[in-house]
Design an enzyme around this catalytic site. Structure first.
Site, PDB file in Angstrom:
ATOM      1  N   ILE A 155      57.001  38.933  56.988  1.00  0.00           N
ATOM      2  CA  ILE A 155      56.196  39.191  58.186  1.00  0.00           C
ATOM      3  C   ILE A 155      54.835  38.527  58.137  1.00  0.00           C
ATOM      4  O   ILE A 155      54.069  38.593  59.105  1.00  0.00           O
ATOM      5  CB  ILE A 155      56.022  40.711  58.429  1.00  0.00           C
ATOM      6  CG1 ILE A 155      55.368  41.387  57.227  1.00  0.00           C
ATOM      7  CG2 ILE A 155      57.350  41.354  58.784  1.00  0.00           C
ATOM      8  CD1 ILE A 155      55.023  42.845  57.458  1.00  0.00           C
ATOM      9  N   GLY A 201      49.639  35.983  53.104  1.00  0.00           N
ATOM     10  CA  GLY A 201      48.241  36.206  52.805  1.00  0.00           C
ATOM     11  C   GLY A 201      47.680  35.069  51.981  1.00  0.00           C
ATOM     12  O   GLY A 201      48.324  34.039  51.766  1.00  0.00           O
ATOM     13  N   GLY A 208      49.649  35.704  48.544  1.00  0.00           N
ATOM     14  CA  GLY A 208      50.976  36.292  48.454  1.00  0.00           C
ATOM     15  C   GLY A 208      51.704  36.317  49.779  1.00  0.00           C
ATOM     16  O   GLY A 208      51.122  36.113  50.850  1.00  0.00           O
ATOM     17  N   VAL A 223      54.094  38.531  52.431  1.00  0.00           N
ATOM     18  CA  VAL A 223      54.196  39.931  52.835  1.00  0.00           C
ATOM     19  C   VAL A 223      55.531  40.160  53.547  1.00  0.00           C
ATOM     20  O   VAL A 223      55.881  39.429  54.477  1.00  0.00           O
ATOM     21  CB  VAL A 223      53.035  40.346  53.755  1.00  0.00           C
ATOM     22  CG1 VAL A 223      53.137  41.832  54.109  1.00  0.00           C
ATOM     23  CG2 VAL A 223      51.694  40.037  53.095  1.00  0.00           C
ATOM     24  N   LYS A 258      53.457  43.171  49.485  1.00  0.00           N
ATOM     25  CA  LYS A 258      52.910  41.848  49.191  1.00  0.00           C
ATOM     26  C   LYS A 258      53.371  41.433  47.802  1.00  0.00           C
ATOM     27  O   LYS A 258      53.207  42.188  46.832  1.00  0.00           O
ATOM     28  CB  LYS A 258      51.386  41.841  49.249  1.00  0.00           C
ATOM     29  CG  LYS A 258      50.773  40.495  48.827  1.00  0.00           C
ATOM     30  CD  LYS A 258      49.274  40.487  48.913  1.00  0.00           C
ATOM     31  CE  LYS A 258      48.815  40.384  50.321  1.00  0.00           C
ATOM     32  NZ  LYS A 258      47.349  40.177  50.409  1.00  0.00           N
ATOM     33  N   ASP A 300      37.416  37.649  51.141  1.00  0.00           N
ATOM     34  CA  ASP A 300      38.202  36.834  52.074  1.00  0.00           C
ATOM     35  C   ASP A 300      38.150  37.452  53.470  1.00  0.00           C
ATOM     36  O   ASP A 300      39.167  37.587  54.142  1.00  0.00           O
ATOM     37  CB  ASP A 300      39.645  36.690  51.598  1.00  0.00           C
ATOM     38  CG  ASP A 300      40.358  35.489  52.229  1.00  0.00           C
ATOM     39  OD1 ASP A 300      39.662  34.571  52.712  1.00  0.00           O
ATOM     40  OD2 ASP A 300      41.590  35.465  52.228  1.00  0.00           O
TER      41      ASP A 300
END
Length: 304
Positions: free
Chosen positions: A30, A33, A36, A38, A53, A151
Site C-alpha cells: 500500500i 516509505g 521500507g 508498507v 512496514k 523526515d
C-alpha cells in the site's frame, strides 16, 4: 497515500497461504516509505488489520551495515511506540523475522498532504493553519519525549476528512535527540526537506525538523518548494547558500506574521529558527486567531 485497499490474492494464492511476518498475514503493498515497504496485514486470530512496514534491503550495503540498519530500525520502532498522541501514528509491535525487520502500525485511511501541494489543489488558508498547528503540536510532543522525526514532509502526514484525523507517520528513521549518527548505507531523510546543517553532515536535531516543517508549510501555501532543481548538486547548493523566496512575493494576500514565521523556519541558521515546535504551534494559532479561524482540535474538518 489513498485509503488502504482490502488485500486481494490470485486464486492460486489464497489469503491463508500468504506469508506470515511477525505473526501477521501479509497482504497488498500500500505504500513505500523512506526506508521500507508498507503492506496491509491481518492478525489471523482476531482479524485485526494493520499496516506492516518491512525494512528495505540495501543492495550495496555490507553485512555489517545491514545488521546495523536492522538494529537501528528496531530500536527506533521501540522509541516510536512510546509516542502516545492522537496525531501521531500508533506503532503496535516490531520485530525481526528471519533477518527482515518489521514494524506493525495502525492502519489509517484518508490521503497524504502531498495531494495538496499542487497549485490547482491548494487548501484554503484556514484549513492549512488548522492542519499545521496540529502537526506542530504533534512534533512538539515527540520532541518532548526526546524523539526527532528527521523526515517531516507532506507525504508523511495523513489526513482523513471524514474522521478529522491528522496523523504524522513514518517514524522509521526517527531517533533519540542527540543520538550518534552512524552510516548504514541508507539515505536518512529527503534532501529537499533537509536543513542545510543536515545536508552538510551535521547531527539531525529538533531544529532540523522545524526546517522541514517550514518547507511543508511553504508548499501547502504556494504549491511549490522553496528550492527546486533537476540537479541534486544544484539543489544542495541552493539550500546551503540561497535564501528561500519571500512568501509575500508569491502570496501577497497572506498575513505578514505567517510570512515571517515561514522565513524563520527556513532560516539557514538553526539558532535563528523558532525555539521549538510548540512555539511554532502558538504562532500559527495567533495567525489563525487574527483571521478568526476556529481553534485547531481533534474532530471532523472541512476542506473549506
Amino acid at each position: 497515500m489513498q485509503s488502504p485497499p482490502v488485500p486481494t490474492f490470485p486464486e492460486s494464492v489464497p489469503p491463508a497461504a500468504a506469508p506470515l511476518v511477525g505473526g501477521y498475514r501479509l497482504g497488498a503493498l500500500i505504500g513505500r516509505g523512506s526506508i521500507g515497504d508498507v503492506h496491509v496485514a491481518t492478525e489471523p486470530v482476531t482479524g485485526q488489520q494493520v499496516a506492516i512496514k518491512l525494512l528495505r534491503p540495501v543492495s550495496d550495503a555490507s553485512d555489517d551495515e545491514r545488521s546495523l540498519a536492522r538494529q537501528r530500525f528496531l530500536a527506533e520502532a521501540e522509541t516510536a511506540r512510546l509516542l502516545n498522541h492522537p496525531d501521531i501514528v500508533r506503532v503496535l509491535a516490531a520485530g525481526d523475522d528471519h533477518g527482515r525487520a518489521w514494524m506493525a502500525m495502525e492502519l489509517l485511511g484518508g490521503c497524504d498532504l502531498e495531494r495538496y501541494t499542487r497549485p490547482a489543489r491548494l487548501l484554503p488558508e484556514p484549513v492549512v493553519l488548522r492542519l499545521t498547528e496540529r502537526l506542530a503540536c504533534a512534533l512538539a510532543f515527540a520532541h518532548s519525549r526526546g524523539v526527532v522525526h528527521r523526515d517531516v514532509k507532506p507525504a508523511n502526514v495523513l489526513v482523513d476528512w471524514s474522521s478529522g484525523r491528522v496523523t504524522l507517520t513514518d517514524f522509521g528513521i526517527a531517533r533519540a535527540a542527540g543520538a550518534e549518527s552512524t552510516r548504514t548505507g541508507i539515505v536518512l531523510g529527503t534532501p529537499v526537506y533537509m536543513a542545510p546543517e543536515q545536508l552538510a553532515g551535521g547531527l539531525a536535531d529538533v531544529r532540523g525538523d522545524l526546517y522541514a516543517f517550514g518547507v511543508l508549510l511553504f508548499q501547502l501555501l504556494t504549491g511549490r518548494l522553496p528550492h527546486e532543481s533537476h540537479s541534486l548538486g544544484d539543489l544542495l547548493r541552493q539550500v546551503a547558500n540561497e535564501p528561500a523566496p519571500d512568501l509575500r512575493q508569491l502570496r501577497p494576500d497572506l498575513p505578514a506574521a505567517l510570512a515571517d514565521l515561514v522565513a524563520q523556519l527556513l532560516d539557514k541558521s538553526p539558532a535563528r529558527r523558532p525555539r521549538d515546535a510548540q512555539a511554532v504551534a502558538d504562532a500559527l494559532a495567533q495567525v489563525a486567531a487574527a483571521l478568526r479561524v476556529p481553534p485547531a482540535q481533534s474532530g471532523p474538518m472541512s476542506r473549506g
